[in-house]
Design a protein around this motif. Structure first.
Motif, PDB file in Angstrom:
ATOM      1  N   LEU A 196       0.831  -1.205   0.000  1.00 56.50           N
ATOM      2  CA  LEU A 196       0.000   0.000   0.000  1.00 56.50           C
ATOM      3  C   LEU A 196       0.866   1.256   0.000  1.00 56.50           C
ATOM      4  CD1 LEU A 196      -2.729   1.375   0.261  1.00 56.50           C
ATOM      5  CD2 LEU A 196      -2.773   0.780   2.666  1.00 56.50           C
ATOM      6  N   ARG A 197       1.929   1.227   0.810  1.00 56.38           N
ATOM      7  CA  ARG A 197       2.846   2.375   0.848  1.00 56.38           C
ATOM      8  C   ARG A 197       3.511   2.604  -0.501  1.00 56.38           C
ATOM      9  NH1 ARG A 197       4.216   3.629   6.220  1.00 56.38           N
ATOM     10  NH2 ARG A 197       3.224   2.143   7.602  1.00 56.38           N
ATOM     11  N   ASP A 198       3.772   1.492  -1.228  1.00 57.93           N
ATOM     12  CA  ASP A 198       4.471   1.599  -2.515  1.00 57.93           C
ATOM     13  C   ASP A 198       3.594   2.170  -3.628  1.00 57.93           C
ATOM     14  OD1 ASP A 198       6.679   0.576  -1.376  1.00 57.93           O
ATOM     15  OD2 ASP A 198       6.511  -1.448  -2.212  1.00 57.93           O
ATOM     16  N   LEU A 199       2.291   2.159  -3.426  1.00 55.89           N
ATOM     17  CA  LEU A 199       1.412   2.638  -4.491  1.00 55.89           C
ATOM     18  C   LEU A 199       1.617   4.135  -4.693  1.00 55.89           C
ATOM     19  CD1 LEU A 199      -2.018   0.923  -3.780  1.00 55.89           C
ATOM     20  CD2 LEU A 199      -0.391   0.365  -5.572  1.00 55.89           C
ATOM     21  N   LYS A 200       1.648   4.519  -5.938  1.00 56.06           N
ATOM     22  CA  LYS A 200       1.826   5.944  -6.244  1.00 56.06           C
ATOM     23  C   LYS A 200       0.657   6.732  -5.650  1.00 56.06           C
ATOM     24  CE  LYS A 200       2.609   8.263 -10.193  1.00 56.06           C
ATOM     25  NZ  LYS A 200       2.299   8.332 -11.581  1.00 56.06           N
ATOM     26  N   GLY A 201       0.959   7.795  -4.970  1.00 51.83           N
ATOM     27  CA  GLY A 201      -0.119   8.647  -4.479  1.00 51.83           C
ATOM     28  C   GLY A 201      -0.481   8.391  -3.024  1.00 51.83           C
ATOM     29  N   GLN A 239     -10.749  -5.384  -1.557  1.00 49.48           N
ATOM     30  CA  GLN A 239      -9.760  -4.336  -1.853  1.00 49.48           C
ATOM     31  C   GLN A 239     -10.232  -2.947  -1.437  1.00 49.48           C
ATOM     32  OE1 GLN A 239      -8.038  -4.205  -5.706  1.00 49.48           O
ATOM     33  NE2 GLN A 239      -6.684  -5.911  -5.277  1.00 49.48           N
ATOM     34  N   ALA A 240     -11.485  -2.644  -1.711  1.00 45.70           N
ATOM     35  CA  ALA A 240     -11.993  -1.308  -1.363  1.00 45.70           C
ATOM     36  C   ALA A 240     -11.958  -1.117   0.153  1.00 45.70           C
ATOM     37  CB  ALA A 240     -13.407  -1.130  -1.897  1.00 45.70           C
ATOM     38  N   ASP A 241     -12.342  -2.164   0.899  1.00 48.68           N
ATOM     39  CA  ASP A 241     -12.287  -2.077   2.362  1.00 48.68           C
ATOM     40  C   ASP A 241     -10.854  -1.887   2.846  1.00 48.68           C
ATOM     41  OD1 ASP A 241     -14.961  -2.253   3.072  1.00 48.68           O
ATOM     42  OD2 ASP A 241     -14.970  -4.446   2.921  1.00 48.68           O
ATOM     43  N   PHE A 242      -9.942  -2.592   2.222  1.00 48.10           N
ATOM     44  CA  PHE A 242      -8.539  -2.488   2.613  1.00 48.10           C
ATOM     45  C   PHE A 242      -8.034  -1.047   2.441  1.00 48.10           C
ATOM     46  CE2 PHE A 242      -4.004  -2.760   1.392  1.00 48.10           C
ATOM     47  CZ  PHE A 242      -3.512  -3.175   2.612  1.00 48.10           C
ATOM     48  N   LEU A 243      -8.387  -0.432   1.316  1.00 46.57           N
ATOM     49  CA  LEU A 243      -7.934   0.943   1.059  1.00 46.57           C
ATOM     50  C   LEU A 243      -8.598   1.943   1.996  1.00 46.57           C
ATOM     51  CD1 LEU A 243      -7.884   0.935  -2.831  1.00 46.57           C
ATOM     52  CD2 LEU A 243      -5.928   0.909  -1.275  1.00 46.57           C
ATOM     53  N   ASN A 244      -9.766   1.583   2.464  1.00 45.63           N
ATOM     54  CA  ASN A 244     -10.533   2.492   3.308  1.00 45.63           C
ATOM     55  C   ASN A 244     -10.187   2.373   4.795  1.00 45.63           C
ATOM     56  OD1 ASN A 244     -12.526   4.458   3.510  1.00 45.63           O
ATOM     57  ND2 ASN A 244     -14.114   2.955   3.981  1.00 45.63           N
ATOM     58  N   LEU A 248      -3.529   5.538   5.338  1.00 47.14           N
ATOM     59  CA  LEU A 248      -2.588   5.387   4.219  1.00 47.14           C
ATOM     60  C   LEU A 248      -3.297   5.275   2.877  1.00 47.14           C
ATOM     61  CD1 LEU A 248      -0.047   2.696   5.468  1.00 47.14           C
ATOM     62  CD2 LEU A 248       0.416   5.103   5.033  1.00 47.14           C
ATOM     63  N   GLY A 249      -4.503   4.723   2.893  1.00 48.96           N
ATOM     64  CA  GLY A 249      -5.206   4.482   1.631  1.00 48.96           C
ATOM     65  C   GLY A 249      -6.154   5.603   1.233  1.00 48.96           C
ATOM     66  N   TRP A 250      -6.356   6.555   2.118  1.00 49.21           N
ATOM     67  CA  TRP A 250      -7.409   7.543   1.879  1.00 49.21           C
ATOM     68  C   TRP A 250      -7.098   8.515   0.747  1.00 49.21           C
ATOM     69  CZ3 TRP A 250      -8.412   8.989   7.735  1.00 49.21           C
ATOM     70  CH2 TRP A 250      -8.970   7.874   8.359  1.00 49.21           C
ATOM     71  N   HIS A 251      -5.802   8.725   0.478  1.00 47.31           N
ATOM     72  CA  HIS A 251      -5.444   9.756  -0.504  1.00 47.31           C
ATOM     73  C   HIS A 251      -5.255   9.181  -1.902  1.00 47.31           C
ATOM     74  CE1 HIS A 251      -5.020  12.040   3.065  1.00 47.31           C
ATOM     75  NE2 HIS A 251      -4.085  11.224   3.519  1.00 47.31           N
ATOM     76  N   ILE A 266      -0.618  -8.964   0.659  1.00 47.77           N
ATOM     77  CA  ILE A 266      -0.247  -7.854   1.542  1.00 47.77           C
ATOM     78  C   ILE A 266       0.701  -8.350   2.632  1.00 47.77           C
ATOM     79  CG2 ILE A 266      -1.147  -6.068   3.101  1.00 47.77           C
ATOM     80  CD1 ILE A 266      -2.180  -5.800   0.234  1.00 47.77           C
ATOM     81  N   THR A 267       1.740  -7.558   2.884  1.00 51.10           N
ATOM     82  CA  THR A 267       2.699  -7.920   3.930  1.00 51.10           C
ATOM     83  C   THR A 267       2.276  -7.311   5.267  1.00 51.10           C
ATOM     84  OG1 THR A 267       4.455  -7.876   2.285  1.00 51.10           O
ATOM     85  CG2 THR A 267       5.144  -7.810   4.602  1.00 51.10           C
TER      86      THR A 267
END
Ligand code: SAM
Ligand code: ZN
Length: 278
Positions: A196-201, A239-244, A248-251, A266-267
Motif C-alpha cells: 500500500l505504501r508503494d502505491l503511487k499517491g 480491496q476497497a475495504d482495505f484501502l478504506n 494510508l489508503g485515503w489519498h 499484503i505484507t
C-alpha cells in the motif's frame, strides 16, 4: 439468554473494582437499574447496547463509521489472525484482568475472548463510533468509551494491557498494572502494508519504529521483542475495504482496476513488545 444490557450489568457487578469514577477518581459503589454510582454519587448510565460512556467530553475522531466498518470486515476475514494467535498464549501467562487499550471496532478483543479468555476482558476506545460498532457486532467482551489520557480504570488491577497499533500513555500504564503485570504493545515494522505504501499517491514515507521502541524500553526493565511477519491474500472483494481501513489508503486514486494486481498479497510486518512490571 441475557440481553446485552443485563449481561453488561452483571459484568460490572462482578468487576466493579476494575473501574473508577472519571470525575472524582474514587471507586464505584454500585450498579443498580443500569446506573453506575460512585462514592461521591456521580452517576453513569449503562446504555441499551451494554456500553458505558466514561468520558467527560466527546472527542471528534478521524475514523468514521464507514472506515470502521471496512476495518471490521478486513479483521473478520482473518487479516490479523496470526498476530492475535501469537498474542493469545502471552495472555495466559499472567492471571488477572485484561484491558484492550484503543480497541477500535472491537474485533481483536472479540477474537481473543472467543478463543478462550476466561479472565475479565475490557476493551475501550476514545471513539464513540468505534465502541458503538463493537457493541453492535459482538456481545463480548465489555466495551466502553474512555480516554487513555485520564482513564476510568482502577489502579494496580490489570494483569495485561493490550496496546495494538494504538497510542500509549506510560504513566497510565504503570498506574493500571498490578505487580507482575505486562504491557503487550504491537507496532508496525518498516514493511507493514508495504504494498500500500508503494502505491503511487499514497504519500507515505518509509516508517521507522525506532523512537516508539526506545520509549517503550525506557519504561520497562525487562522487554521481550518478537517479530510477527506474514503475508495475506487479499481477495478482490475486500480491496476497497482495505484501502478504506487505514489513513494510508485515503489519498489514493480509487480507480481499483489500475492497482488490483499490486494488492494481491499484503505484507503484515509487526513488532510485538512485551514489557513487565516486575
Ligand atoms: C490505528 S487504530 C487501532 C485500533 C485497533 N487496536 C486495531 O488494531 O484495529 C488506533 C485507535 O486508538 C484510538 N485512540 C487514540 N487515542 C486514544 C485515547 N487517548 N484513548 C483511547 N483510545 C484512543 C483511536 O480512536 C483508534 O481507534
Ligand atoms: Zn465520582
Amino acid at each position: 439468554m441475557l440481553k446485552k444490557r443485563d449481561k453488561a450489568q452483571l459484568f460490572l457487578k462482578n468487576n466493579l473494582k476494575l473501574f473508577q469514577c472519571p470525575v472524582c477518581h474514587n471507586g464505584f459503589e454500585s450498579i443498580e437499574n443500569y446506573q453506575l454510582l460512585c462514592k461521591e454519587k456521580h452517576q453513569f448510565d449503562l446504555n441499551k447496547k451494554g456500553t458505558l460512556h466514561l468520558m467527560l467530553k466527546s472527542v471528534e475522531s478521524e475514523y468514521t463509521r464507514d472506515m470502521l466498518l471496512s476495518r471490521q470486515r478486513i479483521a473478520q476475514s482473518g487479516f490479523w489472525q496470526p498476530l492475535l494467535d501469537s498474542i493469545y498464549p502471552k495472555l495466559q501467562k499472567v492471571d488477572g484482568a485484561i484491558l484492550d487499550v484503543g480497541c477500535g471496532e472491537g474485533s481483536h478483543a472479540a477474537y481473543l475472548k472467543d478463543k478462550g479468555i476466561t479472565e475479565p476482558l475490557i476493551a475501550f476506545d476514545i471513539s464513540k463510533e468505534g465502541i458503538n460498532l463493537a457493541a453492535a457486532t459482538y456481545s463480548d467482551p465489555f466495551f466502553l468509551v474512555a480516554d487513555l489520557a485520564d482513564s476510568p480504570f482502577a489502579s494496580g488491577q490489570y494483569a495485561t494491557l493490550l496496546n495494538i497499533l494504538s497510542p500509549s500513555n506510560y504513566s497510565e500504564f504503570k498506574r493500571l498494572l498490578k505487580t507482575g503485570g505486562q504491557v503487550i504493545k504491537v507496532v508496525p515494522n518498516p514493511d507493514y502494508l508495504k504494498e500500500l505504501r508503494d502505491l503511487k499517491g499514497s504519500g507515505a514515507d518509509t516508517y521507522s519504529n525506532e523512537e516508539v521502541v526506545s520509549k517503550f524500553e525506557e519504561h520497562f526493565s525487562t522487554v521481550h521483542k518478537e517479530k510477527v511477519r506474514y503475508t495475506y491474500k487479499l481477495s478482490k472483494e475486500l480491496q476497497a475495504d482495505f484501502l478504506n481501513m487505514t489513513p494510508l489508503g485515503w489519498h489514493l486514486d480509487k480507480n481499483l482496476n489500475n492497482i488490483t494486481d499490486e494488492l494481491d498479497e499484503i505484507t503484515i510486518d509487526l513488532l510485538l513488545l512485551v514489557g513487565s512490571n516486575a
